[in-house]
Motif scaffolding. Structure first.
Motif, PDB file in Angstrom:
ATOM      1  N   ALA A  42       0.832  -1.209   0.000  1.00 60.01           N
ATOM      2  CA  ALA A  42       0.000   0.000   0.000  1.00 60.01           C
ATOM      3  C   ALA A  42       0.863   1.254   0.000  1.00 60.01           C
ATOM      4  CB  ALA A  42      -0.926  -0.015   1.214  1.00 60.01           C
ATOM      5  N   GLY A  43       1.990   1.192   0.705  1.00 60.94           N
ATOM      6  CA  GLY A  43       2.882   2.340   0.726  1.00 60.94           C
ATOM      7  C   GLY A  43       3.455   2.638  -0.647  1.00 60.94           C
ATOM      8  N   LEU A  44       3.852   1.600  -1.372  1.00 58.50           N
ATOM      9  CA  LEU A  44       4.377   1.807  -2.720  1.00 58.50           C
ATOM     10  C   LEU A  44       3.299   2.372  -3.643  1.00 58.50           C
ATOM     11  CD1 LEU A  44       6.494  -1.472  -2.967  1.00 58.50           C
ATOM     12  CD2 LEU A  44       7.409   0.857  -2.991  1.00 58.50           C
ATOM     13  N   VAL A  45       2.088   1.856  -3.519  1.00 60.87           N
ATOM     14  CA  VAL A  45       0.985   2.380  -4.336  1.00 60.87           C
ATOM     15  C   VAL A  45       0.769   3.860  -4.030  1.00 60.87           C
ATOM     16  CG1 VAL A  45      -1.497   2.248  -4.765  1.00 60.87           C
ATOM     17  CG2 VAL A  45      -0.152   0.141  -4.552  1.00 60.87           C
ATOM     18  N   ARG A  46       0.735   4.201  -2.767  1.00 61.58           N
ATOM     19  CA  ARG A  46       0.524   5.602  -2.371  1.00 61.58           C
ATOM     20  C   ARG A  46       1.640   6.506  -2.888  1.00 61.58           C
ATOM     21  NH1 ARG A  46       3.140   8.090   1.305  1.00 61.58           N
ATOM     22  NH2 ARG A  46       3.866   6.155   2.282  1.00 61.58           N
ATOM     23  N   MET A  47       2.867   6.114  -2.678  1.00 65.73           N
ATOM     24  CA  MET A  47       4.003   6.965  -3.061  1.00 65.73           C
ATOM     25  C   MET A  47       4.061   7.204  -4.566  1.00 65.73           C
ATOM     26  SD  MET A  47       7.187   5.624  -0.740  1.00 65.73           S
ATOM     27  CE  MET A  47       6.838   3.896  -0.543  1.00 65.73           C
ATOM     28  N   LEU A  48       3.814   6.156  -5.335  1.00 69.61           N
ATOM     29  CA  LEU A  48       3.960   6.268  -6.786  1.00 69.61           C
ATOM     30  C   LEU A  48       2.733   6.926  -7.421  1.00 69.61           C
ATOM     31  CD1 LEU A  48       5.662   2.820  -7.267  1.00 69.61           C
ATOM     32  CD2 LEU A  48       6.725   5.061  -7.555  1.00 69.61           C
ATOM     33  N   THR A  49       1.559   6.657  -6.873  1.00 70.75           N
ATOM     34  CA  THR A  49       0.360   7.320  -7.364  1.00 70.75           C
ATOM     35  C   THR A  49       0.486   8.829  -7.210  1.00 70.75           C
ATOM     36  OG1 THR A  49      -0.994   5.395  -6.791  1.00 70.75           O
ATOM     37  CG2 THR A  49      -2.146   7.490  -7.104  1.00 70.75           C
ATOM     38  N   ALA A  50       1.095   9.269  -6.124  1.00 71.68           N
ATOM     39  CA  ALA A  50       1.294  10.702  -5.890  1.00 71.68           C
ATOM     40  C   ALA A  50       2.183  11.337  -6.955  1.00 71.68           C
ATOM     41  CB  ALA A  50       1.891  10.918  -4.503  1.00 71.68           C
ATOM     42  N   GLU A  51       2.963  10.507  -7.651  1.00 70.33           N
ATOM     43  CA  GLU A  51       3.839  10.995  -8.720  1.00 70.33           C
ATOM     44  C   GLU A  51       3.199  10.867 -10.090  1.00 70.33           C
ATOM     45  OE1 GLU A  51       7.041  12.334  -8.303  1.00 70.33           O
ATOM     46  OE2 GLU A  51       6.454  12.370  -6.187  1.00 70.33           O
ATOM     47  N   GLY A  52       1.912  10.504 -10.120  1.00 75.88           N
ATOM     48  CA  GLY A  52       1.222  10.356 -11.395  1.00 75.88           C
ATOM     49  C   GLY A  52       1.466   9.029 -12.081  1.00 75.88           C
ATOM     50  N   ILE A  53       1.954   8.056 -11.332  1.00 72.89           N
ATOM     51  CA  ILE A  53       2.251   6.738 -11.890  1.00 72.89           C
ATOM     52  C   ILE A  53       1.133   5.779 -11.498  1.00 72.89           C
ATOM     53  CG2 ILE A  53       3.875   4.795 -11.830  1.00 72.89           C
ATOM     54  CD1 ILE A  53       6.065   6.901 -11.111  1.00 72.89           C
ATOM     55  N   ALA A  54       0.561   5.100 -12.468  1.00 74.97           N
ATOM     56  CA  ALA A  54      -0.454   4.086 -12.175  1.00 74.97           C
ATOM     57  C   ALA A  54       0.234   2.840 -11.622  1.00 74.97           C
ATOM     58  CB  ALA A  54      -1.227   3.742 -13.435  1.00 74.97           C
ATOM     59  N   VAL A  55      -0.388   2.215 -10.644  1.00 69.47           N
ATOM     60  CA  VAL A  55       0.234   1.072  -9.972  1.00 69.47           C
ATOM     61  C   VAL A  55      -0.753  -0.092  -9.901  1.00 69.47           C
ATOM     62  CG1 VAL A  55       1.460   0.274  -7.924  1.00 69.47           C
ATOM     63  CG2 VAL A  55       1.518   2.708  -8.539  1.00 69.47           C
ATOM     64  N   ASP A  56      -0.338  -1.234 -10.397  1.00 69.56           N
ATOM     65  CA  ASP A  56      -1.052  -2.490 -10.179  1.00 69.56           C
ATOM     66  C   ASP A  56      -0.257  -3.327  -9.192  1.00 69.56           C
ATOM     67  OD1 ASP A  56      -3.086  -1.864 -11.979  1.00 69.56           O
ATOM     68  OD2 ASP A  56      -2.078  -2.844 -13.662  1.00 69.56           O
ATOM     69  N   TRP A  57      -0.914  -4.324  -8.606  1.00 71.99           N
ATOM     70  CA  TRP A  57      -0.211  -5.185  -7.659  1.00 71.99           C
ATOM     71  C   TRP A  57      -0.738  -6.610  -7.766  1.00 71.99           C
ATOM     72  CZ3 TRP A  57      -3.625  -1.333  -6.452  1.00 71.99           C
ATOM     73  CH2 TRP A  57      -4.830  -1.716  -5.838  1.00 71.99           C
ATOM     74  N   THR A  58       0.114  -7.539  -7.428  1.00 73.84           N
ATOM     75  CA  THR A  58      -0.280  -8.944  -7.456  1.00 73.84           C
ATOM     76  C   THR A  58       0.690  -9.792  -6.648  1.00 73.84           C
ATOM     77  OG1 THR A  58      -0.966 -10.760  -8.921  1.00 73.84           O
ATOM     78  CG2 THR A  58       1.054  -9.606  -9.495  1.00 73.84           C
ATOM     79  N   GLU A  59       0.183 -10.951  -6.210  1.00 79.20           N
ATOM     80  CA  GLU A  59       1.036 -12.000  -5.641  1.00 79.20           C
ATOM     81  C   GLU A  59       0.797 -13.299  -6.407  1.00 79.20           C
ATOM     82  OE1 GLU A  59       0.562 -12.100  -1.375  1.00 79.20           O
ATOM     83  OE2 GLU A  59       1.516 -10.135  -1.157  1.00 79.20           O
ATOM     84  N   ASP A  60       0.314 -13.144  -7.605  1.00 83.04           N
ATOM     85  CA  ASP A  60      -0.047 -14.269  -8.462  1.00 83.04           C
ATOM     86  C   ASP A  60       1.015 -14.401  -9.550  1.00 83.04           C
ATOM     87  OD1 ASP A  60      -1.171 -15.973 -10.371  1.00 83.04           O
ATOM     88  OD2 ASP A  60      -3.206 -15.290  -9.948  1.00 83.04           O
ATOM     89  N   VAL A  61       1.766 -15.498  -9.505  1.00 80.48           N
ATOM     90  CA  VAL A  61       2.878 -15.664 -10.449  1.00 80.48           C
ATOM     91  C   VAL A  61       2.388 -15.735 -11.896  1.00 80.48           C
ATOM     92  CG1 VAL A  61       2.925 -18.194 -10.264  1.00 80.48           C
ATOM     93  CG2 VAL A  61       5.021 -16.948 -10.822  1.00 80.48           C
ATOM     94  N   THR A  62       1.160 -16.202 -12.104  1.00 83.70           N
ATOM     95  CA  THR A  62       0.646 -16.266 -13.475  1.00 83.70           C
ATOM     96  C   THR A  62       0.328 -14.873 -14.017  1.00 83.70           C
ATOM     97  OG1 THR A  62      -1.674 -16.550 -12.810  1.00 83.70           O
ATOM     98  CG2 THR A  62      -0.344 -18.541 -13.014  1.00 83.70           C
ATOM     99  N   VAL A  63      -0.043 -13.961 -13.134  1.00 79.37           N
ATOM    100  CA  VAL A  63      -0.284 -12.581 -13.559  1.00 79.37           C
ATOM    101  C   VAL A  63       1.027 -11.934 -13.980  1.00 79.37           C
ATOM    102  CG1 VAL A  63      -0.989 -10.286 -12.776  1.00 79.37           C
ATOM    103  CG2 VAL A  63      -2.370 -12.289 -12.206  1.00 79.37           C
ATOM    104  N   LEU A  64       2.058 -12.145 -13.166  1.00 80.42           N
ATOM    105  CA  LEU A  64       3.367 -11.592 -13.529  1.00 80.42           C
ATOM    106  C   LEU A  64       3.804 -12.111 -14.894  1.00 80.42           C
ATOM    107  CD1 LEU A  64       5.965  -9.981 -12.400  1.00 80.42           C
ATOM    108  CD2 LEU A  64       6.891 -12.284 -12.155  1.00 80.42           C
ATOM    109  N   ALA A  65       3.687 -13.417 -15.085  1.00 81.98           N
ATOM    110  CA  ALA A  65       4.154 -14.012 -16.338  1.00 81.98           C
ATOM    111  C   ALA A  65       3.344 -13.516 -17.534  1.00 81.98           C
ATOM    112  CB  ALA A  65       4.072 -15.539 -16.247  1.00 81.98           C
TER     113      ALA A  65
END
Length: 293
Positions: A74-97
């Motif tokens: 959540a901290g990474l999402v907050r920090m980067l969103t504040a810079e105008g960067i869209a952020v997705d997140w996952t712990e699913d290895v198939t999503v990463l791949a």
């Protein structure tokens, strides 16, 4: 006369079989991400010990509902969103791949052990490794934080991606002074020296052919380290960058504590650390110059 020996290219690492280091010629400037939105993926899948600041494991899929204790993510999402960067997140290895090429950078947030291995797949269990390798070769950006150094021990390519480095052990979680050691877009405006709290990872092997960005002043550490590793008394790096196999890699061993990622944190050095991480991510994305010489 025997044929002349070919001139060795110091940027080509024959152990990892890649071009890596600080020379921009190791970057594949193919324009593959020219039309990609300013978007990153935070990947925090753990396949071993789970840091407290990662909180409860998330559900599968892209952007699952975060739990209140997923503080690092959540901290990474907050920090980067504040810079105008869209952020997705996952712990699913198939999503990463499957989705990695949709991002200007991927952030391995204390994702550890065999984090890219999919034991549930009927075949191609290592599809995420292949995807990450090809992503780097098309000019992708990789950011590794804290226990990302405790991942993929038995995949040499990943060790090289970390700068020829891996986590070995650490001493108690305690305060020490971080010192910025290089001018770089990722260190611009970060205090030249700030007190921080972390575990100060010992590394084996020790990073080579990278641009060191920050170190811990070992005179401020008590104790210096924990046996059996002797520690890095003379120079203990905590952040660095390099080009790797066509892509960019920005790396820091810091990020153990929950308060380091919280908004308006009163934890030691949190604001300086967050600024360093945000600027590191932006440089890996190519939004600012990367790993300048």
């Amino acid at each position: 006369m025997p044929p002349a020996e070919p001139v060795k290219d110091p940027s080509f690492d024959t152990y990892y079989n890649v071009c890596r280091g600080t020379d921009p010629k190791c970057y594949h400037d193919w324009g593959a991400f020219a039309t990609t939105p300013d978007r990153v993926l935070v990947y925090s899948r753990t396949a071993g010990p789970r840091h407290a600041n990662l909180g409860t494991p998330m559900a599968a899929g892209l952007n699952p509902t975060m739990n209140p204790d997923n503080v690092m993510q959540a901290g990474l999402v907050r920090m980067l969103t504040a810079e105008g960067i869209a952020v997705d997140w996952t712990e699913d290895v198939t999503v990463l791949a499957g989705r990695i090429n949709n991002y200007k950078a991927v952030i391995f947030a204390s994702s550890n052990r065999d984090t890219l291995w999919n034991a549930d797949a009927a075949s191609s269990n290592d599809a995420a490794r292949t995807a990450l390798r090809n992503y780097m070769r098309r000019g992708g950006g990789f950011v590794g934080l804290h226990n990302a150094f405790g991942a993929e021990y038995n995949w040499p390519y990943y060790e090289g991606l970390l700068g020829n480095a891996n986590f070995y052990n650490h001493a108690p979680n305690r305060a020490g002074d971080v010192v910025i050691v290089a001018d770089d877009p990722s260190t611009a405006g970060v205090p030249a020296r700030f007190t921080f709290q972390d575990e100060w990872y010992n590394l084996e092997p020790f990073p080579t052919n990278v641009k060191f960005l920050a170190k811990v002043d070992t005179a401020t550490l008590l104790p210096l380290t924990a046996a059996p590793h002797p520690g890095h008394k003379d120079f203990h790096p905590v952040a660095w960058c390099q080009y790797y196999d066509g892509g960019r890699a920005w790396l820091s061993t810091l990020g153990h504590n929950t308060h380091s990622f919280e908004a308006n944190s009163t934890g030691p050095g949190a604001a300086a650390f967050q600024k360093l991480v945000v600027q590191g991510v932006k440089s890996a994305m190519g939004l600012t110059p990367f790993c300048t010489q």
